[in-house]
Each structure stands twice: as C-alpha cells, then as structure tokens.
Design a protein around this motif. Structure first.
Motif, short mmCIF file in Angstrom:
data_model
loop_
_atom_site.label_atom_id
_atom_site.label_comp_id
_atom_site.label_asym_id
_atom_site.label_seq_id
_atom_site.Cartn_x
_atom_site.Cartn_y
_atom_site.Cartn_z
N ASP A 63 -27.80 43.49 14.38
CA ASP A 63 -27.18 44.52 15.20
C ASP A 63 -28.21 45.24 16.07
N ARG A 64 -29.42 45.45 15.49
CA ARG A 64 -30.45 46.15 16.27
C ARG A 64 -30.96 45.28 17.40
N CYS A 65 -31.12 43.98 17.12
CA CYS A 65 -31.57 43.07 18.18
C CYS A 65 -30.53 43.05 19.31
N GLU A 66 -29.26 42.97 18.92
CA GLU A 66 -28.17 42.98 19.92
C GLU A 66 -28.28 44.23 20.79
N SER A 67 -28.51 45.38 20.16
CA SER A 67 -28.60 46.63 20.92
C SER A 67 -29.74 46.57 21.94
N PHE A 68 -30.90 46.09 21.48
CA PHE A 68 -32.05 46.07 22.39
C PHE A 68 -31.86 45.08 23.54
N LEU A 69 -31.17 44.00 23.28
CA LEU A 69 -30.91 43.05 24.38
C LEU A 69 -30.02 43.69 25.44
N PHE A 70 -28.97 44.40 25.00
CA PHE A 70 -28.11 45.10 25.97
C PHE A 70 -28.93 46.14 26.74
N TYR A 104 -19.67 50.11 21.36
CA TYR A 104 -19.75 48.84 20.63
C TYR A 104 -20.82 48.84 19.54
N GLN A 105 -22.07 49.20 19.92
CA GLN A 105 -23.14 49.13 18.91
C GLN A 105 -23.11 50.38 18.01
N GLY A 106 -22.71 51.52 18.58
CA GLY A 106 -22.63 52.75 17.78
C GLY A 106 -21.35 52.78 16.95
N TYR A 107 -20.23 53.07 17.58
CA TYR A 107 -18.96 53.18 16.83
C TYR A 107 -18.55 51.84 16.23
N GLY A 108 -18.73 50.74 16.97
CA GLY A 108 -18.29 49.42 16.51
C GLY A 108 -19.15 48.88 15.37
N ARG A 109 -20.45 48.71 15.65
CA ARG A 109 -21.34 48.11 14.64
C ARG A 109 -21.82 49.13 13.61
N LEU A 111 -24.25 51.59 14.19
CA LEU A 111 -25.63 52.09 14.36
C LEU A 111 -25.58 53.58 14.73
N ASP A 112 -26.73 54.24 14.54
CA ASP A 112 -26.79 55.69 14.75
C ASP A 112 -26.50 56.06 16.22
N ILE A 113 -25.45 56.83 16.42
CA ILE A 113 -24.98 57.12 17.78
C ILE A 113 -25.97 57.96 18.58
N GLU A 114 -26.59 58.93 17.93
CA GLU A 114 -27.56 59.77 18.65
C GLU A 114 -28.76 58.94 19.09
N GLN A 115 -29.18 58.01 18.23
CA GLN A 115 -30.31 57.13 18.60
C GLN A 115 -29.95 56.24 19.78
N ILE A 116 -28.73 55.72 19.77
CA ILE A 116 -28.29 54.86 20.89
C ILE A 116 -28.32 55.67 22.19
N LYS A 117 -27.90 56.93 22.11
CA LYS A 117 -27.88 57.76 23.32
C LYS A 117 -29.31 57.96 23.84
N LEU A 119 -31.87 55.93 23.36
CA LEU A 119 -32.34 54.64 23.90
C LEU A 119 -31.68 54.36 25.25
N ASN A 120 -30.41 54.71 25.38
CA ASN A 120 -29.72 54.57 26.68
C ASN A 120 -30.47 55.34 27.77
N ASN A 121 -30.88 56.55 27.40
CA ASN A 121 -31.57 57.41 28.35
C ASN A 121 -32.90 56.79 28.79
N LEU A 122 -33.58 56.13 27.84
CA LEU A 122 -34.83 55.44 28.18
C LEU A 122 -34.54 54.27 29.11
N ALA A 123 -33.48 53.51 28.79
CA ALA A 123 -33.16 52.32 29.58
C ALA A 123 -32.76 52.67 31.01
N THR A 124 -32.13 53.81 31.19
CA THR A 124 -31.63 54.17 32.53
C THR A 124 -32.57 55.10 33.27
N ASN A 125 -33.66 55.51 32.61
CA ASN A 125 -34.57 56.47 33.24
C ASN A 125 -33.83 57.78 33.55
#
Ligand code: TYD
Length: 203
Positions: A63-70, A104-109, A111-117, A119-125
């Motif tokens: 699940d973590r690998c999937e998240s990082f690929l997205f 998908y990765q947070g609510y679905g799989r 994974l920690d939702i705050e962490q995903i947020k 990481l999203n912020n890092l990915a989008t600058n």
C-alpha cells in the motif's frame, strides 16, 4: 490574458467524471478558452509508464509503495504539465489529483490520512486546485458502469469502494469552498448542466 484556473475531477471508479471532463472541455473551447487536459496517473511521457505499473502490475504491490507511485506521478504532472499551463493562463482540467490519494490510499487502503495530506503537499509543491468536482454515485451504479473488465485498482472490492466514496464525501465536508459534490446518478446532460452552473461562477 486569460487567468489560469486549475480544476480537478474526482469520484470513485465508474462515476462518469471522464465523460464530464470531455464535455466541459468542448464547452470551454467553444467559448474560446485555452484548455489543457491531463490525468493522474499518467499525464504523458514518464507518467504513462508509472500508470502502466499502477494499473497493470500483477505481482505484490504494498500500500505504501502504491501511494508513493501515485505521488511520484503527481509531482511530475505538476512540474511538467500543470504548473506551466496555469502560468500560461490556461484552464487546466485534471482527471483525478490529490483527493484521490486521500480517498483511495487513505480512506480506502487505511493509510494515515494526515500523512497522505502532507505527502500530497510535497508532491504538488503546495499548489492546490481552485475547484474540485466530486461526482458521487452509489456503489451499485459505479460497479455496474465499470463492468467486468477490471484493472488492478478496480479489483479492490465493494467495501473498499464504499470507503472511497465516503472518504470523498468527508473531504467535501472539510473543504466546502473548494470541493463541490455533484449527483452523478442523473443523466449525462443533466450532470453536464450542473457542472456548467458551477464552472460559470469561476470563469
Ligand atoms: P483510471 O483508469 O484512470 O480510472 P478512472 O477512469 O476511474 O479515473 O485509473 C485510475 C485508478 O487509480 C483509479 O482506480 C483510482 C486510482 N488512484 C488512486 O488510488 N490514487 C490516486 O492518487 C490516483 C490519482 C488514482
């Protein structure tokens, strides 16, 4: 010059958002706007390679690998496609973006939702959509629309898609200014009309 605008299309698989994105694209072009279409995963080039792995790889994917690929695909999409287009004053229509990772990765799989947020912020600058449309349908309808030819993500099961759907609705509650929920069980032209009503207030 036209002001850049960043609009994302979200919802569970089979919600009909891609059809609506194409209809909106035609509408905006007819009105003389410069539009750029992209999608996640897989805008173009490297993104398409990442998409291929995400949707078709048949070995184990954590699940973590999937998240990082997205997220890797998202960083590429932002840097190479989305941000340059916004700077050129285009209207960017993106089929899925940050909210997909949370849903998908947070609510679905799970994974920690705050962490995903974060990481999203890092990915989008830190770049955020001006508007996000969530196309909401019940799971029975969306599963029916997906049909039997399912990709790796679509094979995740009904419970998973229930969590994804509820995740989107929860996100919309948290950010009512940015995220608008559209009833996507209605006929295509009715949903399109709804989309136009919302978009017009942003043009
Ligand atoms: P796609 O064929 O583009 O589906 P759709 O037409 O429904 O958008 O496949 C994208 C799949 O990837 C879809 O099942 C949602 C999933 N996804 C995530 O799980 N996380 C993400 O961050 C993104 C962008 C997509």
């Amino acid at each position: 010059m036209q002001k850049g605008l960043f609009i994302t299309f979200e919802g569970a698989d089979g919600c009909g958002k891609t059809t609506q994105l194409n209809l909106l694209n035609d509408y905006l072009i007819k009105k003389g706007y410069k539009v750029l279409l992209t999608r996640e995963p897989g805008g173009k080039g490297l993104g398409e390679k990442i998409r291929e792995i995400l949707l078709n790889y048949d070995g184990e994917v954590s699940d973590r690998c999937e998240s990082f690929l997205f997220l890797a695909d998202r960083a590429q999409n932002i840097d190479v496609i989305i941000n340059p287009a916004i700077k050129q004053g285009k209207i960017v229509l993106c089929d899925r973006h940050t909210d997909s990772s949370v849903a998908y990765q947070g609510y679905g799989r799970g994974l920690d939702i705050e962490q995903i947020k974060i990481l999203n912020n890092l990915a989008t600058n830190g770049i955020q959509p001006d508007l996000t449309l969530v196309f909401d349908v019940d799971i029975e309808t969306s599963m029916q629309r997906v049909g039997s030819d399912k990709d790796r993500m679509e094979n995740s099961g009904k419970e998973f898609f229930n969590r994804v759907r509820n995740g989107y609705l929860e996100l919309a509650k948290q950010s009512p200014d940015r995220i608008k929920v559209i009833d996507a069980t209605k006929a295509i032209d009715k949903v399109h009309k709804n989309v136009i009503e919302i978009i017009e207030t942003y043009l």
